[in-house]
Scaffold this motif. Structure first.
Motif, PDB file in Angstrom:
ATOM      1  N   ARG A  29      -3.122  12.967  -5.285  1.00 29.92           N
ATOM      2  CA  ARG A  29      -3.296  11.732  -4.541  1.00 29.92           C
ATOM      3  C   ARG A  29      -2.640  11.887  -3.176  1.00 29.92           C
ATOM      4  O   ARG A  29      -1.429  12.124  -3.084  1.00 29.92           O
ATOM      5  N   LEU A  30      -3.428  11.756  -2.154  1.00 25.59           N
ATOM      6  CA  LEU A  30      -2.926  11.813  -0.789  1.00 25.59           C
ATOM      7  C   LEU A  30      -2.628  10.396  -0.304  1.00 25.59           C
ATOM      8  O   LEU A  30      -3.288   9.442  -0.702  1.00 25.59           O
ATOM      9  N   SER A  31      -1.628  10.309   0.550  1.00 28.34           N
ATOM     10  CA  SER A  31      -1.262   9.025   1.138  1.00 28.34           C
ATOM     11  C   SER A  31      -1.319   9.122   2.647  1.00 28.34           C
ATOM     12  O   SER A  31      -0.976  10.152   3.232  1.00 28.34           O
ATOM     13  N   CYS A  32      -1.728   8.039   3.278  1.00 30.41           N
ATOM     14  CA  CYS A  32      -1.740   7.936   4.730  1.00 30.41           C
ATOM     15  C   CYS A  32      -1.033   6.639   5.091  1.00 30.41           C
ATOM     16  O   CYS A  32      -1.585   5.557   4.900  1.00 30.41           O
ATOM     17  N   ALA A  33       0.189   6.762   5.560  1.00 31.88           N
ATOM     18  CA  ALA A  33       0.972   5.591   5.938  1.00 31.88           C
ATOM     19  C   ALA A  33       0.746   5.296   7.406  1.00 31.88           C
ATOM     20  O   ALA A  33       0.769   6.198   8.245  1.00 31.88           O
ATOM     21  N   SER A  34       0.514   4.033   7.709  1.00 27.75           N
ATOM     22  CA  SER A  34       0.264   3.652   9.097  1.00 27.75           C
ATOM     23  C   SER A  34       1.304   2.657   9.593  1.00 27.75           C
ATOM     24  O   SER A  34       1.885   1.914   8.807  1.00 27.75           O
ATOM     25  N   THR A  69     -11.641   8.951  -4.625  1.00 25.12           N
ATOM     26  CA  THR A  69     -11.610   7.504  -4.464  1.00 25.12           C
ATOM     27  C   THR A  69     -10.639   7.144  -3.356  1.00 25.12           C
ATOM     28  O   THR A  69      -9.471   7.548  -3.392  1.00 25.12           O
ATOM     29  N   ILE A  70     -11.114   6.398  -2.377  1.00 30.42           N
ATOM     30  CA  ILE A  70     -10.252   5.920  -1.297  1.00 30.42           C
ATOM     31  C   ILE A  70      -9.892   4.473  -1.578  1.00 30.42           C
ATOM     32  O   ILE A  70     -10.715   3.685  -2.057  1.00 30.42           O
ATOM     33  N   SER A  71      -8.652   4.133  -1.305  1.00 31.30           N
ATOM     34  CA  SER A  71      -8.196   2.767  -1.533  1.00 31.30           C
ATOM     35  C   SER A  71      -7.107   2.453  -0.517  1.00 31.30           C
ATOM     36  O   SER A  71      -6.638   3.333   0.200  1.00 31.30           O
ATOM     37  N   ARG A  72      -6.733   1.195  -0.459  1.00 28.63           N
ATOM     38  CA  ARG A  72      -5.658   0.850   0.477  1.00 28.63           C
ATOM     39  C   ARG A  72      -4.749  -0.210  -0.131  1.00 28.63           C
ATOM     40  O   ARG A  72      -5.169  -1.017  -0.943  1.00 28.63           O
ATOM     41  N   ASP A  73      -3.494  -0.172   0.286  1.00 28.17           N
ATOM     42  CA  ASP A  73      -2.502  -1.160  -0.103  1.00 28.17           C
ATOM     43  C   ASP A  73      -2.029  -1.803   1.188  1.00 28.17           C
ATOM     44  O   ASP A  73      -1.220  -1.228   1.920  1.00 28.17           O
ATOM     45  N   ASN A  74      -2.529  -2.985   1.471  1.00 22.77           N
ATOM     46  CA  ASN A  74      -2.213  -3.638   2.737  1.00 22.77           C
ATOM     47  C   ASN A  74      -0.728  -3.959   2.863  1.00 22.77           C
ATOM     48  O   ASN A  74      -0.171  -3.917   3.946  1.00 22.77           O
ATOM     49  N   ALA A  75      -0.103  -4.283   1.751  1.00 20.93           N
ATOM     50  CA  ALA A  75       1.324  -4.619   1.791  1.00 20.93           C
ATOM     51  C   ALA A  75       2.156  -3.419   2.227  1.00 20.93           C
ATOM     52  O   ALA A  75       3.208  -3.576   2.839  1.00 20.93           O
ATOM     53  N   LYS A  76       1.685  -2.235   1.900  1.00 19.59           N
ATOM     54  CA  LYS A  76       2.416  -1.014   2.257  1.00 19.59           C
ATOM     55  C   LYS A  76       1.827  -0.317   3.482  1.00 19.59           C
ATOM     56  O   LYS A  76       2.299   0.753   3.871  1.00 19.59           O
TER      57      LYS A  76
END
Length: 122
Positions: free
Chosen positions: A18-23, A67-74
């Motif tokens: 699982r890759l993460s992309c923090a913005s 699967t791409i997804s997003r966590d708006n809170a993070k």
């Protein structure tokens, strides 16, 4: 928007990562995508997601495995990669554009994070 990709590594064929992309910064009206680039090859689109709408887009070869997804809170976008194959070996980048209009070409993105290496062994 500043982006930071992480989560790459070495995995055996058939495994998952699982890759993460923090913005950081303003995240509304931003479309985020994952690209990858293997040695000697052009950078290619993997998957994209509209930040405020949640619509997702995939390259045909990734459908059903990624699967791409997003966590708006993070303020983070994820790329879950399953059933990995040696041909998935590449540096994976996340990128953003200041529009929710989906695009798949690298030149349409104006913000890029550093890549994270994914290596799939056979």
């Amino acid at each position: 928007v500043q982006l930071q990709a992480s989560g790459g590594g070495l995995v055996q064929a058939g495994g998952s990562l699982r890759l993460s992309c923090a913005s950081s910064g303003r995240t509304f009206s931003v479309y985020v995508a994952w690209f990858r680039q293997a040695p000697g090859k052009e950078r290619e689109f993997v998957a994209g997601i509209a930040w405020n709408g949640g619509s997702t887009y995939y390259a045909d070869s990734m459908k059903g495995r990624f699967t791409i997804s997003r966590d708006n809170a993070k303020n983070t976008v994820y790329l879950q990669m399953n059933s990995l194959k040696p041909e998935d070996t590449a540096v994976y980048f996340c990128a953003a554009r200041n529009s929710i209009v989906p695009r798949t070409k690298p030149e349409d993105f104006d913000n890029w994070g550093r890549g994270t290496q994914v290596t799939v062994s056979s």
